[in-house]
Design an enzyme around this catalytic site. Structure first.
Site, short mmCIF file in Angstrom:
data_model
loop_
_atom_site.label_atom_id
_atom_site.label_comp_id
_atom_site.label_asym_id
_atom_site.label_seq_id
_atom_site.Cartn_x
_atom_site.Cartn_y
_atom_site.Cartn_z
N ASN A 19 0.67 -0.90 0.18
CA ASN A 19 0.05 0.19 -0.12
C ASN A 19 1.22 1.45 -0.44
O ASN A 19 1.55 1.58 1.05
CB ASN A 19 -0.70 -0.32 1.20
N LYS A 27 0.18 4.21 -0.71
CA LYS A 27 -0.29 5.54 0.03
C LYS A 27 0.03 6.66 -0.60
O LYS A 27 -0.10 6.16 -2.08
CB LYS A 27 0.05 5.85 1.62
N HIS A 79 -9.75 1.20 5.06
CA HIS A 79 -8.37 2.05 5.62
C HIS A 79 -8.66 3.15 6.90
O HIS A 79 -9.68 4.00 6.58
CB HIS A 79 -7.24 2.02 4.62
N GLU A 120 -6.77 5.02 7.99
CA GLU A 120 -6.65 6.65 7.73
C GLU A 120 -7.37 7.14 6.69
O GLU A 120 -7.75 8.51 6.54
CB GLU A 120 -4.96 6.83 6.42
N GLU A 122 -5.94 -4.63 10.80
CA GLU A 122 -5.05 -3.15 10.35
C GLU A 122 -5.13 -2.98 12.12
O GLU A 122 -5.54 -2.08 12.09
CB GLU A 122 -4.71 -3.04 9.50
N GLY A 157 2.11 2.84 10.77
CA GLY A 157 3.06 3.56 10.56
C GLY A 157 3.93 4.00 11.19
O GLY A 157 4.77 4.79 11.63
N SER A 186 3.02 -1.96 10.16
CA SER A 186 4.28 -2.16 10.24
C SER A 186 5.47 -3.39 10.41
O SER A 186 6.16 -3.94 11.15
CB SER A 186 4.92 -1.36 11.66
P1 PGA Z 1 2.88 0.64 7.42
O1 PGA Z 1 1.57 0.69 6.81
O2 PGA Z 1 3.35 -0.67 7.28
O3 PGA Z 1 3.36 1.59 7.18
O4 PGA Z 1 2.49 0.71 9.14
C1 PGA Z 1 0.34 0.37 6.48
C2 PGA Z 1 -0.86 0.12 6.36
O5 PGA Z 1 -1.15 0.93 6.43
O6 PGA Z 1 -1.81 -0.45 5.42
#
Ligand code: PGA
Length: 257
Positions: free
Chosen positions: A9, A11, A96, A98, A168, A174, A213
């Site tokens: 992903n 982003k 997601h 976000e 998640e 992140g 992460s």
């Molecule tokens: P990350 O993001 O691996 O940077 O924690 C995962 C995601 O948001 O799908």
């Protein structure tokens, strides 16, 4: 048999030039390999068409990070599933955290997107997960149940296997702090049991990803968990060497399973 999907992903990262460099590097690392896992990259909208073309002959699938549920119309700034399908996109990430927290998307909207994606024969990746407060208050499984009930409303047994679920935990996204193996085992066992109780044995085939992460260092510990069928990877998917290491870890786990 264990199945694995390794999904990046990206982003809001990579213009179409940077995206081309990134996927060419990834493809280069996969040449001559017969892959057991499915590999997916999800670039921003403006790079999708380029990436689909670059990867035309590569064993790497392409997904979008969002969509609108209507096929067309007065929805300024939105992209329809039909537009994505037209350029060869196969997957769409929805729900997601976000998009939920920054853009105010709720479970009803996510359910509308999910149904429209299935109707258009694309593959939804439905993200769910609890916040740190919810976990600390012992509400993790209430939250997961609530999100699944709402987001999967009116999804039938005959469609459930078309949906990929990504667990998640919001606090792990992140932050560099992945959930522990024990937390992942517990959540993924719970998710599998919930899906089987609702949809029957067909739910054994539902792909359940872990995200938050995930990186080259913890990939072995996370991906080897029984009910983990791969990862939704943010930061580490932007580093092609690290992404290739994670793919290799998945391949080794499948070879030994
Ligand atoms: P990350 O993001 O691996 O940077 O924690 C995962 C995601 O948001 O799908």
């Amino acid at each position: 048999m264990k199945k694995m999907l390794i999904a990046g992903n990206w982003k809001m990262n990579c213009n179409s030039f940077e995206a081309t460099v990134l996927v060419e590097y990834i493809w280069g690392g996969l040449l001559e390999k017969i892959l057991k896992s499915e590999i997916l990259v999800c670039p921003p909208f403006t790079s999708l068409e380029t990436v689909v073309k670059v990867l035309e002959k590569a064993p790497v699938h392409v997904g979008a990070q969002n969509c609108h549920y209507e096929p067309k119309g007065a929805f300024t700034g939105e992209i329809s599933i039909q537009m994505l399908s037209h350029i060869g996109v196969e997957y769409v990430i929805i729900g997601h955290s976000e998009r939920r927290s920054i853009f105010g998307e709720d479970d009803e909207l996510i359910n509308n997107k999910l149904k429209a994606i299935i109707n258009a024969d694309l593959k939804p990746i439905l993200c769910i997960g609890e916040t740190l407060n919810e976990r600390n208050e012992g509400k993790t499984f209430d939250i997961l149940k609530f999100q699944l009930e709402k987001c999967l409303e009116s999804v039938t047994e005959s469609d459930i296997y078309k949906i990929t679920i990504a667990y998640e935990p919001v606090w792990a996204i992140g932050t560099g702090i992945s959930a522990t193996r024990e937390q992942i085992v517990e959540a993924h066992d719970w998710l599998r049991t919930y899906l089987i109780s609702k949809y029957g044995s067909v739910a054994n085939d539902v792909i359940i990803l872990y995200g938050g992460s995930l990186n080259a260092k913890n990939a072995e510990s996370v991906l080897s968990v029984k009910n983990v069928n791969g990862g939704l990877i943010g930061g580490a998917s932007l580093n092609p060497e690290e992404f290739l290491i994670i793919i290799n870890v998945a391949e080794n786990i499948l070879s030994n399973s």
